[in-house]
Design an enzyme around this catalytic site. Structure first.
Site, PDB file in Angstrom:
ATOM      1  N   GLY A 137       9.862   1.172  12.826  1.00 18.24           N
ATOM      2  CA  GLY A 137       9.557   1.872  11.990  1.00 18.24           C
ATOM      3  C   GLY A 137      10.903   3.565  12.255  1.00 18.24           C
TER       4      GLY A 137
ATOM      5  N   SER B 267       5.946  14.641   3.791  1.00 17.39           N
ATOM      6  CA  SER B 267       6.198  12.950   3.287  1.00 17.39           C
ATOM      7  C   SER B 267       6.102  14.206   1.502  1.00 17.39           C
ATOM      8  CB  SER B 267       5.296  12.071   2.418  1.00 17.39           C
ATOM      9  OG  SER B 267       5.787  11.297   1.404  1.00 17.39           O
TER      10      SER B 267
ATOM     11  N   TYR C 142      -2.534   9.628   0.199  1.00 19.30           N
ATOM     12  CA  TYR C 142      -2.164   9.747   0.835  1.00 19.30           C
ATOM     13  C   TYR C 142      -1.478  11.196   1.082  1.00 19.30           C
ATOM     14  CZ  TYR C 142       3.114   8.847   2.685  1.00 19.30           C
ATOM     15  OH  TYR C 142       4.124   8.817   3.769  1.00 19.30           O
TER      16      TYR C 142
HETATM   17  N1  LIG Z   1       8.540   5.127   4.879  1.00 14.58           N
HETATM   18  C1  LIG Z   1       8.877   6.025   4.467  1.00 14.58           C
HETATM   19  O1  LIG Z   1       9.496   5.756   3.044  1.00 14.58           O
HETATM   20  C2  LIG Z   1       8.098   7.506   4.196  1.00 14.58           C
HETATM   21  C3  LIG Z   1       8.433   8.546   3.471  1.00 14.58           C
HETATM   22  C4  LIG Z   1       8.041   9.213   3.885  1.00 14.58           C
HETATM   23  C5  LIG Z   1       7.196   9.559   5.167  1.00 14.58           C
HETATM   24  N2  LIG Z   1       6.720   9.125   5.729  1.00 14.58           N
HETATM   25  C6  LIG Z   1       6.125   9.060   7.051  1.00 14.58           C
HETATM   26  O2  LIG Z   1       6.614   9.002   7.942  1.00 14.58           O
HETATM   27  C7  LIG Z   1       6.423   8.406   9.020  1.00 14.58           C
HETATM   28  C8  LIG Z   1       6.367   6.403   9.844  1.00 14.58           C
HETATM   29  O3  LIG Z   1       6.605   5.711   8.791  1.00 14.58           O
HETATM   30  P1  LIG Z   1       6.788   4.323   8.744  1.00 14.58           P
HETATM   31  O4  LIG Z   1       7.271   4.120   7.623  1.00 14.58           O
HETATM   32  O5  LIG Z   1       8.062   4.396   9.917  1.00 14.58           O
HETATM   33  O6  LIG Z   1       5.237   3.798   9.686  1.00 14.58           O
HETATM   34  P2  LIG Z   1       5.323   2.322   9.748  1.00 14.58           P
HETATM   35  O7  LIG Z   1       6.379   1.608  10.041  1.00 14.58           O
HETATM   36  O8  LIG Z   1       4.366   1.508   9.055  1.00 14.58           O
HETATM   37  O9  LIG Z   1       5.292   2.818  11.794  1.00 14.58           O
HETATM   38  C9  LIG Z   1       4.528   1.841  12.339  1.00 14.58           C
HETATM   39  C10 LIG Z   1       4.251   2.173  13.698  1.00 14.58           C
HETATM   40  O10 LIG Z   1       3.303   2.543  12.967  1.00 14.58           O
HETATM   41  C11 LIG Z   1       1.721   2.690  14.444  1.00 14.58           C
HETATM   42  N3  LIG Z   1       1.072   2.304  14.210  1.00 14.58           N
HETATM   43  C12 LIG Z   1       0.319   1.733  12.812  1.00 14.58           C
HETATM   44  N4  LIG Z   1      -0.856   2.790  12.612  1.00 14.58           N
HETATM   45  C13 LIG Z   1      -1.828   3.072  14.335  1.00 14.58           C
HETATM   46  C14 LIG Z   1      -2.292   3.111  14.596  1.00 14.58           C
HETATM   47  N5  LIG Z   1      -3.655   3.202  13.981  1.00 14.58           N
HETATM   48  N6  LIG Z   1      -2.662   3.822  15.653  1.00 14.58           N
HETATM   49  C15 LIG Z   1      -1.777   4.485  16.250  1.00 14.58           C
HETATM   50  N7  LIG Z   1       0.188   3.686  15.748  1.00 14.58           N
HETATM   51  C16 LIG Z   1       0.061   3.016  14.414  1.00 14.58           C
HETATM   52  C17 LIG Z   1       2.919   1.183  14.552  1.00 14.58           C
HETATM   53  O11 LIG Z   1       2.423   0.448  16.114  1.00 14.58           O
HETATM   54  P3  LIG Z   1       1.251  -0.794  15.730  1.00 14.58           P
HETATM   55  O12 LIG Z   1       1.188  -2.306  14.757  1.00 14.58           O
HETATM   56  O13 LIG Z   1       1.579  -1.416  16.822  1.00 14.58           O
HETATM   57  O14 LIG Z   1      -0.191  -0.290  16.083  1.00 14.58           O
HETATM   58  C18 LIG Z   1       4.379   1.467  14.497  1.00 14.58           C
HETATM   59  O15 LIG Z   1       4.604   1.792  15.785  1.00 14.58           O
HETATM   60  C19 LIG Z   1       4.315   7.792   8.688  1.00 14.58           C
HETATM   61  O16 LIG Z   1       4.011   9.677   9.028  1.00 14.58           O
HETATM   62  C20 LIG Z   1       4.545   7.993   7.227  1.00 14.58           C
HETATM   63  O17 LIG Z   1       3.792   8.496   6.600  1.00 14.58           O
HETATM   64  C21 LIG Z   1       7.800   7.421   5.707  1.00 14.58           C
END
Ligand SMILES: NC(=O)c1ccc[n+]([C@@H]2O[C@H](COP(=O)([O-])OP(=O)(O)OC[C@H]3O[C@@H](n4cnc5c(N)ncnc54)[C@H](OP(=O)(O)O)[C@@H]3O)[C@@H](O)[C@H]2O)c1
Length: 298
Positions: free
Chosen positions: A13, A137, A162
């Site tokens: 991600g 976020s 969240y």
């Molecule tokens: N996507 C959006 O639209 C959005 C919007 C606003 C803010 N954000 C923020 O941006 C950040 C990244 O979001 P994302 O959408 O990229 O999330 P994501 O796709 O769910 O992130 C995936 C990553 O998180 C790791 N991960 C998940 N649970 C974990 C745990 N318990 N321990 C260690 N690593 C863990 C996964 O590795 P493994 O599975 O191998 O552990 C992978 O590296 C977050 O803080 C999210 O709240 C996202």
């Protein structure tokens, strides 16, 4: 020798794209995640764009405070740290608890990065000028600003809980920026906007994540979520990469970088002194920083 940067949840991600961005800037990047296969493939992707030393993967489940402490001890033993990107975060459709018995959204979005940061502060100071980037976020706007306990009163609605955990972390971020003024460690918040990732694919299609009044408007809410999270993670990583590297931020701290890597005003609830005080109280109680903990895991 190139400087060290750590990106939590950096194997997929937005975190992976952030890690690639930092590697392009010449940092020696460590990405943290749970799954070794994802870790290996992330390292290959990052290495392909790196202009500094080889990246690497370190396994840790950041939902476990013991694993966060062990990770911090390992990273601290390796010397000064120039950049820490607390990218880890998650939203859950249904209420869950961690191995420590703490509600999972609060644990992953706030407590875990709080603890990791506090345990790495000495190493960040040694590398100064250095930067901490905490990923936030727009969901903070949907949060109940009550922090007497880990869980707010009322029912579980993943999106709001969240947002509340992100708000706790944003309040901590602003507090930390003030606390570290003059130490050489700058603290930024980065709002990625939105991206199609496993987090958004896995949660944002369920009406159960929003409160009942919003569920009545679900088709509209869902369309809004879908629009907001349609873009690529590479674009959503830009605010974190900018916050971690851009020269225009030298001498600044406590700044929020929003979508498009633009400086944006911080949501006003996040600097409310009562919120900050309550969040700190909860954090210190649930994730103590006492010497006993440091010694056991050093
Ligand atoms: N996507 C959006 O639209 C959005 C919007 C606003 C803010 N954000 C923020 O941006 C950040 C990244 O979001 P994302 O959408 O990229 O999330 P994501 O796709 O769910 O992130 C995936 C990553 O998180 C790791 N991960 C998940 N649970 C974990 C745990 N318990 N321990 C260690 N690593 C863990 C996964 O590795 P493994 O599975 O191998 O552990 C992978 O590296 C977050 O803080 C999210 O709240 C996202």
């Amino acid at each position: 020798m190139s400087e060290r940067a750590v990106v939590t949840a950096g194997t997929g991600g937005i975190g992976l794209e952030t890690a690639k961005g930092l590697a392009r800037h010449g940092f020696t990047v460590t990405v943290v995640g749970r799954d070794a296969e994802r870790g290996t493939s992330a390292v290959t992707e990052i290495a392909a764009v790196a202009t500094g030393a080889a990246p690497r993967f370190v396994a840790a489940d950041l939902a476990s405070l013991d694993q966060v402490r062990a990770l911090a001890a390992r990273l601290a033993a390796e010397g000064p740290l120039k950049v820490l990107v607390n990218n880890v975060g998650a939203m859950f459709t249904h209420r869950r608890s961690t191995v420590d018995g703490i509600e999972s959204s609060f644990a992953l979005n706030h407590l875990s990065p709080y603890l990791l940061t506090e345990l790495l502060l000495d190493r960040l100071r040694e590398a100064g000028p250095s930067r901490i980037v905490n990923v936030t976020s727009a969901a903070v706007k949907a949060a109940r600003r009550t922090f007497d306990a880990v869980e707010p009163p009322g029912g579980y609605y993943g999106f709001h809980w969240y947002g509340r955990a992100k708000l706790a972390h944003l309040a901590y971020t602003l507090h930390l920026a003030d606390r570290l003024r003059g130490t050489g460690v700058a603290v930024f918040a980065a709002d990625p906007g939105g991206a199609a990732t496993s987090m958004t694919d896995g949660t944002m299609t369920s009406p159960e994540i929003v409160s009942p009044p919003l569920r009545l408007l679900w088709p509209l809410v869902r369309r809004t979520f879908a629009r907001a999270t349609a873009g690529p993670a590479s674009v959503a990583a830009a605010p974190s990469v900018f916050a971690a590297t851009d020269a225009s931020l030298e001498g600044r701290t406590g700044v929020l970088i929003g979508p498009g890597a633009r400086r944006v005003p911080v949501f006003r609830g996040a600097d409310d002194p009562r919120t900050v005080e309550k969040v700190l109280e909860l954090s210190r109680r649930l994730a103590p920083l006492d010497d006993g903990h440091r010694a056991r895991h050093a």
